[in-house]
Write a protein that holds these residues in place. Structure first.
Motif, short mmCIF file in Angstrom:
data_model
loop_
_atom_site.label_atom_id
_atom_site.label_comp_id
_atom_site.label_asym_id
_atom_site.label_seq_id
_atom_site.Cartn_x
_atom_site.Cartn_y
_atom_site.Cartn_z
N UNK A 88 34.37 -42.85 -19.76
CA UNK A 88 35.30 -43.20 -18.69
C UNK A 88 36.05 -41.96 -18.21
N UNK A 89 36.19 -41.84 -16.90
CA UNK A 89 37.15 -40.90 -16.31
C UNK A 89 38.22 -41.75 -15.66
N UNK A 90 39.47 -41.54 -16.04
CA UNK A 90 40.56 -42.41 -15.59
C UNK A 90 41.70 -41.58 -15.01
N UNK A 126 27.31 -42.75 -17.15
CA UNK A 126 26.57 -42.11 -18.24
C UNK A 126 26.12 -40.74 -17.74
N UNK A 127 26.53 -39.69 -18.43
CA UNK A 127 26.26 -38.32 -17.98
C UNK A 127 25.79 -37.47 -19.15
N UNK A 128 25.18 -36.32 -18.87
CA UNK A 128 24.83 -35.40 -19.94
C UNK A 128 26.08 -34.80 -20.59
N UNK A 129 26.11 -34.82 -21.89
CA UNK A 129 27.14 -34.15 -22.69
C UNK A 129 26.43 -33.08 -23.49
N UNK A 130 26.92 -31.86 -23.43
CA UNK A 130 26.18 -30.73 -23.99
C UNK A 130 27.00 -30.07 -25.09
N UNK A 131 26.44 -30.02 -26.29
CA UNK A 131 27.05 -29.31 -27.42
C UNK A 131 26.71 -27.83 -27.24
N UNK A 132 27.64 -27.07 -26.70
CA UNK A 132 27.32 -25.73 -26.21
C UNK A 132 26.80 -24.75 -27.26
N UNK A 133 27.39 -24.65 -28.46
CA UNK A 133 26.81 -23.72 -29.43
C UNK A 133 25.34 -24.03 -29.73
N UNK A 134 25.01 -25.31 -29.84
CA UNK A 134 23.62 -25.71 -30.09
C UNK A 134 22.76 -25.42 -28.86
N UNK A 135 23.25 -25.80 -27.71
CA UNK A 135 22.47 -25.65 -26.47
C UNK A 135 22.20 -24.18 -26.15
N UNK A 136 23.20 -23.33 -26.32
CA UNK A 136 23.00 -21.92 -26.01
C UNK A 136 21.98 -21.27 -26.94
N UNK A 137 21.98 -21.67 -28.20
CA UNK A 137 20.95 -21.15 -29.11
C UNK A 137 19.56 -21.65 -28.72
N UNK A 138 19.50 -22.90 -28.24
CA UNK A 138 18.23 -23.43 -27.73
C UNK A 138 17.76 -22.60 -26.53
N UNK A 202 32.74 -40.59 -24.27
CA UNK A 202 33.63 -39.55 -23.75
C UNK A 202 34.79 -40.19 -23.00
N UNK A 203 35.87 -39.43 -22.88
CA UNK A 203 36.99 -39.80 -22.03
C UNK A 203 37.47 -38.56 -21.31
N UNK A 204 37.78 -38.71 -20.02
CA UNK A 204 38.31 -37.60 -19.24
C UNK A 204 39.37 -38.14 -18.30
N UNK A 212 47.25 -28.82 -17.51
CA UNK A 212 47.09 -29.57 -18.76
C UNK A 212 46.03 -30.66 -18.56
N UNK A 213 44.87 -30.45 -19.18
CA UNK A 213 43.76 -31.39 -19.05
C UNK A 213 43.70 -32.33 -20.24
N UNK A 214 43.01 -33.44 -20.06
CA UNK A 214 42.76 -34.38 -21.16
C UNK A 214 41.29 -34.75 -21.14
N UNK A 215 40.57 -34.33 -22.16
CA UNK A 215 39.16 -34.70 -22.27
C UNK A 215 38.78 -34.82 -23.74
N UNK A 216 37.93 -35.79 -24.01
CA UNK A 216 37.46 -36.09 -25.36
C UNK A 216 35.94 -36.17 -25.30
N UNK A 217 35.27 -35.20 -25.92
CA UNK A 217 33.82 -35.10 -25.84
C UNK A 217 33.22 -35.20 -27.25
#
Length: 316
Positions: A88-90, A126-138, A202-204, A212-217
């Motif tokens: 959700x983005x609220x 429903x969107x792509x969520x990317x775990x960046x340390x893992x993705x960048x190594x990929x 996720x929540x954004x 000041x942002x609020x996001x939970x991934x």
């Protein structure tokens, strides 16, 4: 493709690596030069697909769609760090659906029961969520397996590159200095990574232009909490006061986060300008030069679309 000779990419973040993969898989030799590979700002990203405060929309839309399609394909392989996640983005006041909502087939308005207390409206998708340390190594593995080579070196001037038939400037915040582009500015971002207390969506929060942002991934065993957007601040030093405030804001949304163990702090500087710059240029000595920078907080979202365009911009 008639370009001959080695293509040199300057920049080791998500933009540089993705551009390198696209060029290599188009059958071209690529050498990447950067002080750090992967780049620290890309490692620090959240990261969720979504065009975030970036222009021009006429170009951002197709670039975002290319990346969205690519991430959907990658989400079937756990080794990529990419997953399709619902959430959700609220907003605390009534807001219109973002322009990019039309790109998502399941995008819909939330019912009141789906919103946290104090929120007036929101949207589910429903969107792509990317775990960046893992993705960048990929990405780095994919780059090397395709034949790309890497050199860790700080580049202070594009004139230092003397062995490329084409130079591609993907240096993030440093790209502005390399291109003598005074319109570039940093927007500092900070995230806190905690152990996951059981969050799967996720929540954004749509906070507008607030710093000041609020996001939970959620990323499996961990959750990335955000964040900050401090315009004009380039420092990558961790701010403990900001980190505490991030956790507190996110815990208001999900109280389980208040006691979640902190795993890491991540800080980056989003490379921002009024419009993304993806265009062909030429160095004073006649060497073709292509720019790919200024993506702000949408570097991941635009990465594949911009990379594919770079392939099309190569001199024939």
């Amino acid at each position: 493709m008639t370009t001959t000779g080695k293509i040199v990419i300057v920049g080791g973040g998500v933009t540089g690596l993705t551009t390198g993969v696209a060029l290599l898989e188009a059958g071209l030799p690529v050498h990447l030069v950067a002080a750090e590979v992967p780049g620290p700002t890309s490692v620090a990203a959240g990261a969720m697909w979504g065009p975030y405060l970036v222009e021009p929309w006429s170009k951002v839309r197709p670039w975002s769609l290319v990346s969205l399609d690519t991430f959907r394909g990658l989400s079937g392989d756990p080794a990529t760090g990419v997953r399709m996640v619902s959430g959700v983005e609220a907003a605390r006041s009534a807001v219109s659906a973002p322009e990019w909502s039309t790109l998502l087939p399941d995008f819909r308005e939330c019912s009141p029961g789906e919103l946290p207390a104090g929120f007036e409206g929101g949207y589910r998708s429903t969107v792509p969520l990317i775990d960046m340390p893992v993705y960048l190594q990929y990405l780095l593995r994919r780059f090397r397996e395709a034949g790309g080579t890497v050199q860790q070196q700080f580049v202070s001037s594009l004139d230092e590159i003397d062995d490329g038939s084409v130079i591609v400037n993907c240096a993030g915040l440093g790209a502005g200095e390399l291109a003598a582009d005074g319109s570039m500015r940093p927007i500092r971002g900070q995230h806190v990574v905690v152990k996951n207390p059981g969050i799967t969506e996720f929540f954004s929060e749509d906070t507008g232009l607030s710093p000041d942002l609020v996001c939970i991934y959620p990323h499996g065993e961990t959750v990335v909490l955000g964040g900050t957007a401090i315009d004009g601040e380039p420092s990558l030093r961790e701010d403990p006061v900001a980190a505490r405030a991030i956790v507190e804001r996110c815990a208001e949304i999900d109280p389980r986060l208040a006691k979640a163990a902190i795993v890491a702090h991540r800080v980056g500087a989003r490379p921002t300008r009024s419009e993304v710059r993806v265009e062909a240029d030429v160095r004073e000595d006649g060497v073709p030069l292509i720019h790919n920078y200024g993506h702000g907080g949408s570097g991941v979202t635009l990465s594949w679309g911009c990379a594919r365009e770079i392939v099309g911009l190569l001199p024939s």
